[in-house]
Design a protein around this motif. Structure first.
Motif, mmCIF file in Angstrom:
data_model
loop_
_atom_site.group_PDB
_atom_site.id
_atom_site.type_symbol
_atom_site.label_atom_id
_atom_site.label_comp_id
_atom_site.label_asym_id
_atom_site.label_seq_id
_atom_site.Cartn_x
_atom_site.Cartn_y
_atom_site.Cartn_z
ATOM 1 N N UNK A 382 0.838 -1.204 0.000
ATOM 2 C CA UNK A 382 0.000 0.000 0.000
ATOM 3 C C UNK A 382 0.872 1.253 0.000
ATOM 4 N N UNK A 383 1.923 1.255 0.825
ATOM 5 C CA UNK A 383 2.814 2.406 0.904
ATOM 6 C C UNK A 383 3.496 2.692 -0.413
ATOM 7 N N UNK A 384 3.946 1.636 -1.109
ATOM 8 C CA UNK A 384 4.603 1.820 -2.406
ATOM 9 C C UNK A 384 3.615 2.315 -3.453
ATOM 10 N N UNK A 385 2.402 1.762 -3.409
ATOM 11 C CA UNK A 385 1.380 2.133 -4.394
ATOM 12 C C UNK A 385 0.959 3.589 -4.251
ATOM 13 N N UNK A 404 11.810 3.117 5.073
ATOM 14 C CA UNK A 404 12.016 4.282 4.222
ATOM 15 C C UNK A 404 11.737 3.845 2.790
ATOM 16 N N UNK A 405 10.604 4.280 2.232
ATOM 17 C CA UNK A 405 10.220 3.818 0.900
ATOM 18 C C UNK A 405 11.127 4.369 -0.192
ATOM 19 N N UNK A 406 11.759 5.505 0.059
ATOM 20 C CA UNK A 406 12.639 6.093 -0.951
ATOM 21 C C UNK A 406 13.905 5.261 -1.130
ATOM 22 N N UNK A 407 14.492 4.827 -0.018
ATOM 23 C CA UNK A 407 15.739 4.051 -0.089
ATOM 24 C C UNK A 407 15.508 2.555 -0.010
ATOM 25 N N UNK A 408 14.331 2.157 0.501
ATOM 26 C CA UNK A 408 14.040 0.745 0.669
ATOM 27 C C UNK A 408 14.628 0.155 1.941
#
Length: 417
Positions: A382-385, A404-408
C-alpha cells in the motif's frame, strides 16, 4: 443492470482524477499559481455557470452549439463557462468600473466545451490563468509572456516553445484582398488549419491581385526566430500590419531583458483561438501533447462589451494538457507525500500521539489499523502504491519497525517511554 452501469460511469468527455494523478495535478497548479503571485496577481473566482449573454456570439468566444446550455427557474438561459476570460471581463467591468490603475487577476477553474469528441479530447478541462487589465503597452505584453515561461519552468518543463503572432498582421493581409466577411472567415479557417493550397485556390478564384497572393504564399515561411519579422515587415500591406511587426520586435527586445527569449519563436499566420483577440496572440507547445498547453493574447475591446472601455491581455494554461505532457516526458512532479503509521488496537493511543507530533511539524500522516491476521507485506504494498514517504509499523513493547520507501531501507528501534 445497464442503467446501473451508466450511473457508475462518467459521461463521454469527462473523467475521474484520483490518488497520485490528482496529487500531481494539484502540485502543478500550486507551482503555476506561485509564479502568478510572485508577479503580483491576485486571485479571483467566478461562477461555473453564467447567463448565456456572457458568451454570446458577439463576445467572440466559441460557437453556441458547443455550449452546455440549461435554464433556471425563471426561464433564463444559462451556460457552463467554456472560457474564463469573458467572466473576468464581466467582473472587471462591474466591480472595478472606476478603477484606473492596472488590475492583475489570476484564477483556476474548470471549463466545459461540448465539442465532438475525438482523439480522447476532454470536454471538461482545468484552466489556470492571469489577466492584466487596464494597460496597453509592450511592457505588459512582455510581462505576460515572461510569466508563461517562468510558470512552465517552475513545474519542471524544459523543452517547450511559445509561438507569438499578431492579429493585425493577418487582418492586414485580409483587408488587402478586398474580399467580403464570409470569404475572409473561410480564409482564416484554412490558414488556421495550415491549408495553404485551399487559400491559394480561393484567392485565384476571387481574382486577387498578384502582390497580395504573393504575400499569402510567403505566409507559411513566416515561422521561426526573430529574423522572420524583418521579412514579414516587407510584405505587411497596411500601416496596422507594419505596426504589428514593429511591436513584436520591441516585445522580443524586452523578453531578452527577462532572459527568456530562447523559448520564443514567431508565427505570423496565428490569429488566436477566439475572435475577441485584438493584438499579440501566443500559444505554448511541448512534447507529449497534441495541443497547446497555453493560449493567450490581447483583447482590448472585450471589456467594452460589458461597459468598461479598457485594454487587457491574458492567458490560460490548460492544466490537464500540461500535466499529461509532464508525465509523458517523465518529468518528476514533487508532491506532498504521507507517512504511514500502522497500529493495532493496543497501540492506538501511541499511534495517535505519534501522528499528532508528525502533523504539528507539517508532515502528512495517515493512520492504518491492522488486525492480527494482516501481514506486514500488505501495508508495504500500500505504501509503495500510494508513494508514501515512510512507514512506522508499531509493535508491542514500544518497538517500531521503520521503513524508508525512498531508499528501501528498514530498521527496528525502541521508542522512549
Amino acid at each position: 443492470m445497464k442503467e446501473l452501469e451508466q450511473k457508475l460511469h462518467t459521461p463521454e468527455g469527462v473523467r475521474d482524477i484520483y490518488n497520485t494523478e490528482c496529487r500531481k495535478k494539484l502540485a502543478v497548479q500550486e507551482k503555476l499559481h506561485e509564479i502568478l503571485h510572485l508577479y503580483g496577481y491576485q486571485d479571483i473566482q467566478t461562477p461555473t455557470f453564467e447567463y448565456f449573454d456572457v458568451f454570446r456570439k458577439e463576445i467572440g468566444t466559441i460557437a453556441s452549439k458547443e455550449l452546455y446550455k440549461f435554464f433556471d427557474r425563471e426561464g433564463n438561459t444559462l451556460v457552463l463557462r467554456p472560457d474564463i476570460t469573458p467572466s473576468i471581463a464581466r467582473v472587471a467591468a462591474t466591480l472595478f468600473e472606476e478603477e484606473d490603475s492596472p488590475i492583475r487577476l489570476c484564477y483556476v477553474g474548470n471549463t466545459f466545451i461540448n465539442h465532438s469528441s475525438y482523439q480522447g479530447r476532454l470536454k471538461e478541462n482545468t484552466q489556470l490563468g492571469a489577466e492584466l487589465i487596464g494597460v496597453d503597452s509592450i511592457e505588459a505584453d512582455a510581462e505576460m509572456l515572461a510569466m508563461v515561461v517562468d510558470g512552465l519552468k517552475n513545474v519542471g518543463l524544459t523543452e517547450f516553445q511559445v509561438n507569438i503572432g499578431h492579429v493585425d498582421f493577418i487582418r492586414g493581409l485580409m483587408e488587402a484582398t478586398g474580399l467580403g466577411e464570409e470569404v475572409t472567415e473561410e480564409l482564416h479557417t484554412l490558414i488556421t488549419n495550415r491549408n495553404y493550397f485551399g487559400v491559394e485556390e480561393i484567392l485565384d478564384k476571387e481574382g486577387t491581385a498578384e502582390d497580395v497572393k504573393a504575400a499569402f504564399r510567403i505566409l507559411p515561411e513566416l515561422i521561426g526566430g526573430v529574423d522572420v519579422l524583418e521579412r514579414a515587415g516587407k510584405i505587411a500591406p497596411t500601416a496596422d500590419a507594419k505596426a504589428a511587426i514593429a511591436r513584436l520586435l520591441r516585445i522580443y527586445q524586452i523578453l531578452i531583458h527577462y532572459g527568456v527569449e530562447q523559448h520564443f519563436s514567431f508565427d505570423l499566420s496565428m490569429s488566436g483561438s477566439y475572435m475577441y483577440y485584438t493584438g499579440v496572440v501566443f500559444r505554448a507547445y511541448t512534447y507529449g501533447t497534441g495541443d497547446a498547453v497555453v493560449r493567450g493574447g490581447r483583447y482590448d475591446q472585450l471589456l467594452e462589451k460589458f461597459g468598461k472601455n479598457t485594454p487587457s491581455i491574458g492567458f490560460a494554461i490548460i492544466v490537464d494538457e500540461l500535466t499529461s505532457a509532464l508525465s509523458r516526458q517523465k518529468v518528476s512532479i514533487e508532491t506532498r507525500r504521507s507517512n504511514l503509521i500502522v497500529y493495532t488496537e493496543s497501540t492506538l493511543r501511541w499511534a495517535i500521539s505519534l501522528a499528532k507530533e508528525f502533523r504539528s511539524k507539517g508532515h502528512y500522516t495517515e493512520l492504518l489499523k491492522r488486525e492480527a491476521s494482516d501481514e506486514k507485506a500488505k501495508f508495504m504494498e500500500y505504501g509503495k502504491r500510494t508513494q508514501a514517504v515512510s512507514m512506522l509499523y508499531l509493535l508491542e513493547d514500544r518497538i517500531i519497525e521503520m521503513v524508508d520507501f525512498k531508499t528501501g531501507k528498514e530498521k527496528k528501534v525502541r521508542a522512549g517511554r
